[in-house]
Design an enzyme around this catalytic site. Structure first.
Site, mmCIF file in Angstrom:
data_model
loop_
_atom_site.group_PDB
_atom_site.id
_atom_site.type_symbol
_atom_site.label_atom_id
_atom_site.label_comp_id
_atom_site.label_asym_id
_atom_site.label_seq_id
_atom_site.Cartn_x
_atom_site.Cartn_y
_atom_site.Cartn_z
ATOM 1 N N ASP A 95 0.837 -1.206 0.000
ATOM 2 C CA ASP A 95 0.000 0.000 0.000
ATOM 3 C C ASP A 95 0.872 1.257 0.000
ATOM 4 O O ASP A 95 0.365 2.380 -0.064
ATOM 5 C CB ASP A 95 -1.040 -0.009 1.136
ATOM 6 C CG ASP A 95 -0.428 -0.095 2.515
ATOM 7 O OD1 ASP A 95 0.814 -0.234 2.619
ATOM 8 O OD2 ASP A 95 -1.187 -0.041 3.507
ATOM 9 N N SER A 96 2.216 1.062 0.007
ATOM 10 C CA SER A 96 3.129 2.186 -0.245
ATOM 11 C C SER A 96 2.847 2.797 -1.613
ATOM 12 O O SER A 96 3.302 3.897 -1.914
ATOM 13 C CB SER A 96 4.589 1.727 -0.168
ATOM 14 O OG SER A 96 4.794 0.584 -0.974
ATOM 15 N N ASP A 135 -0.991 -5.944 0.089
ATOM 16 C CA ASP A 135 -1.406 -5.413 1.391
ATOM 17 C C ASP A 135 -2.913 -5.285 1.472
ATOM 18 O O ASP A 135 -3.564 -4.803 0.535
ATOM 19 C CB ASP A 135 -0.806 -4.002 1.585
ATOM 20 C CG ASP A 135 0.558 -4.036 2.224
ATOM 21 O OD1 ASP A 135 0.820 -4.938 3.055
ATOM 22 O OD2 ASP A 135 1.380 -3.160 1.902
ATOM 23 N N LYS A 182 -0.994 -9.358 3.284
ATOM 24 C CA LYS A 182 -0.255 -8.866 4.446
ATOM 25 C C LYS A 182 -1.143 -7.846 5.166
ATOM 26 O O LYS A 182 -1.870 -7.087 4.512
ATOM 27 C CB LYS A 182 1.061 -8.217 3.992
ATOM 28 C CG LYS A 182 1.847 -7.539 5.111
ATOM 29 C CD LYS A 182 3.271 -7.226 4.693
ATOM 30 C CE LYS A 182 3.467 -5.927 3.940
ATOM 31 N NZ LYS A 182 3.011 -4.715 4.674
ATOM 32 N N GLU A 190 -1.211 -5.277 9.002
ATOM 33 C CA GLU A 190 -0.368 -4.724 10.069
ATOM 34 C C GLU A 190 -0.950 -5.052 11.449
ATOM 35 O O GLU A 190 -2.123 -4.770 11.709
ATOM 36 C CB GLU A 190 -0.255 -3.205 9.882
ATOM 37 C CG GLU A 190 0.406 -2.844 8.559
ATOM 38 C CD GLU A 190 0.513 -1.342 8.316
ATOM 39 O OE1 GLU A 190 0.164 -0.544 9.218
ATOM 40 O OE2 GLU A 190 0.938 -0.963 7.201
ATOM 41 N N GLU A 214 9.305 -3.641 10.472
ATOM 42 C CA GLU A 214 9.628 -2.297 9.956
ATOM 43 C C GLU A 214 10.109 -1.387 11.082
ATOM 44 O O GLU A 214 9.430 -1.247 12.124
ATOM 45 C CB GLU A 214 8.382 -1.687 9.279
ATOM 46 C CG GLU A 214 8.660 -0.286 8.741
ATOM 47 C CD GLU A 214 7.732 0.146 7.623
ATOM 48 O OE1 GLU A 214 6.839 -0.630 7.242
ATOM 49 O OE2 GLU A 214 7.922 1.275 7.140
HETATM 50 O O1 KIV Z 1 3.547 -1.009 1.684
HETATM 51 C C1 KIV Z 1 4.668 -1.496 1.546
HETATM 52 O O2 KIV Z 1 5.321 -1.322 0.524
HETATM 53 C C2 KIV Z 1 5.195 -2.293 2.644
HETATM 54 C C3 KIV Z 1 6.622 -2.738 2.599
HETATM 55 C C4 KIV Z 1 7.601 -1.716 2.325
HETATM 56 C C5 KIV Z 1 6.991 -3.582 3.742
HETATM 57 O O3 KIV Z 1 4.486 -2.604 3.543
#
Ligand code: KIV
Length: 257
Positions: A47-48, A86, A114, A116, A183
């Site tokens: 989600d980056s 994510d 994934k 959090e 992280e």
């Molecule tokens: O959102 C993302 O890109 C991430 C990674 C950098 C771990 O969660």
């Protein structure tokens, strides 16, 4: 002959063999193809993308629709790598919403999801795994909590945080997660967690002693030159190269003075 598709079990087995896991983010077809051709075994549609692709200040505005759109593009590359995604902000608040959203990402082409958090989201984690979708944890600094926490703060600096991180990591491993991203965890605590859990701990800004490392690809290749995290040394200056190529091309169009 094509090499076989990489599974979550293969990623777990890399830890057993002592093989470092290199993982990167990708949000579209060409980047997944390039990373796959370079031999990256684990690719995340993170989600980056909210920051490095969509221009938001953090990950919290990213929606399920955004994630599905990018996962579909990424999955069209049909990588050998394990490709995951994510679960975005507020998409895993209940077991029911988590299952529905994890299935949406899996239908779009994600081979794992994934989310959090640790013990606080254990019922959701167990439900995803019971539904047959591999799960990757994410502990330490949780970017989806950045507004609540007022910034990106390093975790594991005191005994209470160390104990909580360790308990969360052990709980996720016990629940059946195949890996955990750590992280911005202090390097000694990240090392301790990596040594104590049976599944890979994949660090980002958490020192060299994790079982693997993950980076945002844009940070590694200088493709988002307006901000680079302190722990990344870009190996390319893609931003500068694009500006140069574009300026050269523009100059080539100039007619006689
Ligand atoms: O959102 C993302 O890109 C991430 C990674 C950098 C771990 O969660």
């Amino acid at each position: 002959m094509n090499s076989p598709k990489i599974t979550a079990n293969d990623i777990r087995a890399m830890k057993t063999r002592g093989e470092r896991i290199a993982s990167l983010t990708a949000y579209d077809y060409p980047m997944v193809k390039l990373l796959d051709e370079a031999g990256i075994p684990l690719i995340l549609v993170g989600d980056s993308l909210g920051m490095v692709v969509l221009g938001y200040p953090d990950t919290t505005p990213v929606t399920m629709a955004d994630m599905e759109h990018h996962v579909r593009a990424a999955a069209r590359a049909r990588p050998r790598a394990l490709l995951g995604a994510d679960l975005p902000f507020k998409s895993y608040e209940t077991v029911e919403s988590t299952l529905a959203n994890a299935r949406r990402l899996a239908d779009a082409g994600a081979e794992f999801v994934k989310a959090e958090g640790g013990r606080a989201i254990l019922p959701q984690v167990k439900a995803v795994i019971a539904a047959g979708i591999p799960f990757c944890g994410h502990l330490g600094m949780l970017p989806q909590s950045v507004r609540e926490e007022g910034g990106y703060h390093i975790k594991g600096k005191n005994e209470t945080e160390r104990e909580a991180l360790l308990a969360d990591a052990l709980a996720l491993a016990e629940a059946g997660a195949f890996a955990i991203v750590l992280e911005l965890v202090t390097p000694p605590v990240a090392k301790e967690i990596s040594g104590k859990i049976s599944i890979p701990a994949i660090g980002i800004g958490s020192g060299p002693d994790c079982d693997g490392q993950i980076l945002v690809t844009h940070d590694l290749v200088g493709a988002f030159p307006w901000f680079t995290p302190r722990f990344v040394k870009p190996s390319l200056d893609t931003g500068a190269q694009i500006r140069l190529a574009v300026a050269d091309w523009k100059k080539s169009l100039a007619g006689p003075a």
